[in-house]
Design a protein around this motif. Structure first.
Motif, PDB file in Angstrom:
ATOM      1  N   ASN A  36      30.769  43.186  46.099  1.00  0.00           N
ATOM      2  CA  ASN A  36      29.662  42.606  46.538  1.00  0.00           C
ATOM      3  C   ASN A  36      30.020  41.223  45.259  1.00  0.00           C
ATOM      4  N   GLY A  37      29.749  40.068  45.921  1.00  0.00           N
ATOM      5  CA  GLY A  37      29.648  38.804  44.858  1.00  0.00           C
ATOM      6  C   GLY A  37      31.127  38.944  44.091  1.00  0.00           C
ATOM      7  N   CYS A  38      32.456  39.213  44.212  1.00  0.00           N
ATOM      8  CA  CYS A  38      33.816  39.545  43.796  1.00  0.00           C
ATOM      9  C   CYS A  38      34.977  38.651  43.600  1.00  0.00           C
ATOM     10  N   ASP A 189      48.387  46.128  55.933  1.00  0.00           N
ATOM     11  CA  ASP A 189      49.724  46.208  55.069  1.00  0.00           C
ATOM     12  C   ASP A 189      50.213  46.144  53.941  1.00  0.00           C
ATOM     13  N   GLU A 190      49.120  45.406  53.184  1.00  0.00           N
ATOM     14  CA  GLU A 190      48.661  45.529  52.156  1.00  0.00           C
ATOM     15  C   GLU A 190      47.514  45.461  51.571  1.00  0.00           C
ATOM     16  N   VAL A 191      46.875  45.815  50.053  1.00  0.00           N
ATOM     17  CA  VAL A 191      45.755  45.500  50.322  1.00  0.00           C
ATOM     18  C   VAL A 191      45.913  45.274  48.532  1.00  0.00           C
ATOM     19  N   TYR A 192      44.240  44.151  48.528  1.00  0.00           N
ATOM     20  CA  TYR A 192      44.694  43.979  46.919  1.00  0.00           C
ATOM     21  C   TYR A 192      43.147  43.502  46.386  1.00  0.00           C
ATOM     22  N   GLN A 193      42.408  44.437  45.136  1.00  0.00           N
ATOM     23  CA  GLN A 193      41.148  44.027  44.202  1.00  0.00           C
ATOM     24  C   GLN A 193      41.314  42.966  43.507  1.00  0.00           C
ATOM     25  N   ILE A 194      40.030  42.759  44.376  1.00  0.00           N
ATOM     26  CA  ILE A 194      39.462  41.498  43.503  1.00  0.00           C
ATOM     27  C   ILE A 194      38.773  41.942  41.989  1.00  0.00           C
ATOM     28  N   ALA A 195      39.089  41.238  40.614  1.00  0.00           N
ATOM     29  CA  ALA A 195      37.827  42.359  40.514  1.00  0.00           C
ATOM     30  C   ALA A 195      38.194  41.178  38.990  1.00  0.00           C
TER      31      ALA A 195
END
Length: 272
Positions: A36-38, A189-195
């Protein structure tokens, strides 16, 4: 269809998105994950044109329609029906067709009895359903969804997934922020990590080497749905599938058995 070039977004001198570059093609389904908040919601709002980036450019194919479903709705005195009629008229949907479509979707999402209630009195889950209905009144080219299953009941979650899968067959481009593994499995189809403001391709099943298991349960006459596991269930013709991390499996199994379900199988999600 969508290209993000060097997107930077700051709030009060805090960098939320840091040099984001991403290209998304027609018909792709992309999930954004992260704590949360990323910046997941901010990224969707930037793409929708609701928030201006501090730096960078959003390039969208000309003439393409975008529908956006926020996680939170403002307090409104409009009834759900008034809101949906207003949004449908903005889409130039003929009045009789619009009313029929609203009633059909409301029935599918189990909110028919809420259409005449002011939206400020509806629960978060009910508001999320109304938002999804609004987005489905007319098929868009691009659909942006911010935590679309937040607060929704299990049966409505299944209806939602079916609707999204239908849109995928029509090459609708879908971008969503979410954290439910079964939703990601079903439509992404695609997964992106936000950090830390950065974005990178992710494999949510293997992230952190956490082992996840699928348990197949068959319903009995006395079966009910344990509150703790509602968001982890995916229903099938035979019963339901519960996905849980290895550390949660024993507790999930015990509570499902106590709730009247029979276990018929279990396997690691990563096994072919």
């Amino acid at each position: 269809m969508i290209e993000l070039k060097h997107i930077i977004k700051e709030y009060n001198k805090k960098v939320v998105l840091d040099d984001i570059n991403l290209t998304i093609g027609k018909g792709q389904s992309v999930a954004f994950i992260g704590h949360n908040g990323c910046g997941k919601s901010t990224l969707l709002k930037v793409i929708a044109g609701l928030v201006r980036p501090t730096e960078g450019t959003v390039c969208l194919e000309k003439g393409k329609s975008i529908h956006y479903v926020p996680e939170h709705f403002p307090q409104m005195s409009l009834t759900a029906m008034q809101y949906l009629l207003y949004m449908g008229k903005m889409e130039d949907i003929e009045s009789m067709i619009l009313r029929t479509h609203i009633h059909n979707l409301a029935e599918e999402f189990f909110v028919s009895n809420m259409l005449d209630i002011p939206m400020k009195y509806l629960s978060k889950g009910s508001l999320q359903k109304i938002g999804v209905i609004q987005a489905l009144l007319k098929e868009p080219d691009i659909l942006l969804l911010d935590e679309p299953l937040s607060g929704q009941d299990v049966m409505s979650q299944q209806v939602f997934i079916q609707k999204i899968q239908e849109l995928q067959k029509h090459n609708v481009t879908i971008l969503m922020s979410c954290h439910e593994p079964y939703l990601i499995d079903a439509v992404a189809d695609e997964v992106y990590q936000i950090a830390d403001g950065k974005i990178a391709l992710a494999n949510p099943k293997l992230a952190g080497k956490v082992q996840r298991y699928m348990m197949l349960f068959v319903r009995t006459e006395k079966a009910n749905i344990p509150e703790n596991w509602k968001r982890c269930l995916q229903f099938t013709e035979q019963g339901c599938i519960l996905r849980a991390e290895e550390s949660e499996c024993d507790r999930a199994m015990d509570e499902m058995l106590e709730a009247g379900w029979n276990l018929r199988g279990m396997r690691n999600e990563n096994d072919k």
